[in-house]
Design an enzyme around this catalytic site. Structure first.
Site, mmCIF file in Angstrom:
data_model
loop_
_atom_site.group_PDB
_atom_site.id
_atom_site.type_symbol
_atom_site.label_atom_id
_atom_site.label_comp_id
_atom_site.label_asym_id
_atom_site.label_seq_id
_atom_site.Cartn_x
_atom_site.Cartn_y
_atom_site.Cartn_z
ATOM 1 N N HIS A 205 0.808 -1.213 0.000
ATOM 2 C CA HIS A 205 0.000 0.000 0.000
ATOM 3 C C HIS A 205 0.845 1.268 0.000
ATOM 4 C CE1 HIS A 205 0.470 -0.380 4.502
ATOM 5 N NE2 HIS A 205 0.604 0.920 4.384
ATOM 6 N N ASP B 2 0.192 -7.772 1.394
ATOM 7 C CA ASP B 2 0.525 -6.347 1.506
ATOM 8 C C ASP B 2 2.044 -6.134 1.488
ATOM 9 O OD1 ASP B 2 0.003 -3.632 1.652
ATOM 10 O OD2 ASP B 2 0.037 -3.597 3.845
ATOM 11 N N GLY C 218 3.804 6.474 8.340
ATOM 12 C CA GLY C 218 5.162 6.562 7.817
ATOM 13 C C GLY C 218 6.027 5.390 8.213
ATOM 14 N N ASN C 219 5.642 4.691 9.288
ATOM 15 C CA ASN C 219 6.369 3.484 9.698
ATOM 16 C C ASN C 219 6.057 2.291 8.805
ATOM 17 O OD1 ASN C 219 6.297 4.387 13.129
ATOM 18 N ND2 ASN C 219 8.140 3.929 11.980
ATOM 19 N N SER C 220 4.965 2.358 8.060
ATOM 20 C CA SER C 220 4.557 1.226 7.230
ATOM 21 C C SER C 220 5.687 0.804 6.297
ATOM 22 C CB SER C 220 3.325 1.594 6.399
ATOM 23 O OG SER C 220 2.207 1.768 7.218
ATOM 24 N N GLY D 232 3.931 7.226 -25.789
ATOM 25 C CA GLY D 232 4.456 7.222 -24.427
ATOM 26 C C GLY D 232 4.351 5.883 -23.739
#
Length: 405
Positions: free
Chosen positions: A126, A158, A232-234, A310
């Site tokens: 995620h 995950d 943010g620790n994920s 592209g």
């Protein structure tokens, strides 16, 4: 008094004096010994109080060089409608104006850690799942920032695999020796907590085999800890005092399903699941690298698909098809989509497959070039794009008309 009695009395006095002296010497010796032991104990306590020798400090110092901060950037499209137009539609049954589409750049923060000296990183899916065809930057503990690219991931666990785009050796966390994950053992969470890199929190391993649901996402067989896990620790590592991996920080439960606030309920993907997933991810990375070194892949760097629309493509080999779960022998894999290109504006994403161009079925980069040989700037070309899975699951196909730039 006889002479014998006098002699015995003198001897008794001498003996008493000698014994008294010995007792004084013993007391002095005991005092001296006690003082020595106190000094030695004090010195020992001072030595043990040195923070540099604490197991937690040593463990953090060992793993911190391998922990990275991950910054991702993605562009999302949103349809915006004037509220007055909605009111108009309610009464007159049609819209006065077409909805406007706006593009918005979103950024996210996370953590990860290097598991191989070549710069392969494991993190949470995620954290990077929507940055596959856009920008991923990783910052190492020494402050250096590198570009990285997405390799593969797994929504069920995950977990995701990315690689730093640099030719150098990196410090890494060894997955061959993981923690036994014993209840009550001291654990530490290392990562980019709320944007503060190299943050450490400490707690114990509270439980194992936990199944939870956070934000409608179901997680199974997690380990639980009371060490603080913040946004943010994920993707960051959870380690023990021997610097062995306990798991990957993944989720924090702030409230129960009934809305009751909680404290000290953090969860991590266990190390054995991480190790098993990484072994699979490495196989995918090897197959991708092998495909990129093939002659067809060399052609892909200068294809007309890239120049006009592209889109960067590569041959979809049998090995790569099996690794991705796609049907064999059909189509070419889209490996990158240039931002703001005709393909990007049409919603084409990295990982999709091109099956047909106009009326020509394609299964190699060479056939893509052949199908586009007459296309020039301003030409409209139909692409049949999507995913056909090997297990007979629902096909996801769409025919899009792109205008060459």
């Amino acid at each position: 008094m006889s002479d014998d009695q006098a002699v015995r009395q003198v001897d008794s006095l001498d003996t008493a004096s000698l014994l008294a002296g010995l007792m004084r010497d013993k007391r002095h010796f005991a005092c001296a010994l006690g003082a020595f032991l106190m000094v030695a104990a004090s010195a020992s306590c001072l030595a043990q109080a040195d923070p540099a020798s604490e197991p937690a400090v040593l463990a953090v110092a060992k793993v911190l060089p391998a922990v990275v901060n991950i910054n991702t950037e993605r562009v999302v499209r949103r349809t915006v409608r004037d509220p007055v137009d909605d009111f108009y539609t309610q009464f007159f049954g049609y819209n006065r104006f077409r909805p406007r589409e706006i593009r918005q750049t979103l950024q996210s923060l996370g953590s990860g850690f290097i598991i191989d000296p070549a710069g392969y990183i494991v993190t949470n899916q995620h954290v990077v799942e929507r940055a596959a065809d856009l920008k991923i930057h990783v910052t190492t503990n020494d402050g250096k920032t590198y570009r990285a690219h997405y390799i593969t991931g797994d929504d069920k666990t995950d977990l995701a695999f990315i690689k730093i785009d640099a030719q150098t050796d990196f410090p890494f966390i060894n997955l061959d020796n993981i923690s036994p994950n014993l209840l009550g053992e001291t654990v530490m969470v290392v990562g980019n907590a709320v944007g503060y890199g190299s943050s450490i929190s400490r707690g114990v391993l509270s439980a194992a085999k936990r199944n939870i649901t956070v934000d409608e996402t179901e997680y199974k067989d997690l380990v639980q800890t009371d060490a603080a896990i913040n946004p943010g620790n994920s993707g960051g590592p959870v380690i023990d005092l021997s610097a062995r991996l306990v798991g990957i920080a993944s989720a924090k439960m702030a409230f129960t399903p009934q809305g009751v606030p909680t404290q000290g309920l953090g969860f991590a993907i266990p190390a054995d699941v991480v190790r098993e997933s990484v072994n699979h991810f490495k196989q995918v990375a090897m197959k991708q690298a092998k495909s990129k070194t093939s002659p067809a892949a060399a052609e892909a760097s200068e294809t007309r698909a890239d120049k006009l629309f592209g889109i960067q493509v590569q041959d979809l080999s049998q090995e790569l098809s099996d690794a991705l779960g796609y049907v064999r022998g059909r189509g070419v894999l889209i490996t990158a989509v240039e931002p703001d290109s005709p393909a990007d504006q049409a919603g084409i994403k990295r990982g999709m497959v091109v099956y047909r161009i106009n009326k020509s079925t394609v299964s190699s980069v060479r056939e893509v070039e052949q199908a586009l040989r007459t296309a020039g700037s301003g030409a409209d070309v139909e692409f049949t794009i999507g995913i056909i899975r090997a297990r007979g699951e629902n096909h996801e196909l769409a025919t899009l008309t792109l205008t060459a730039r």
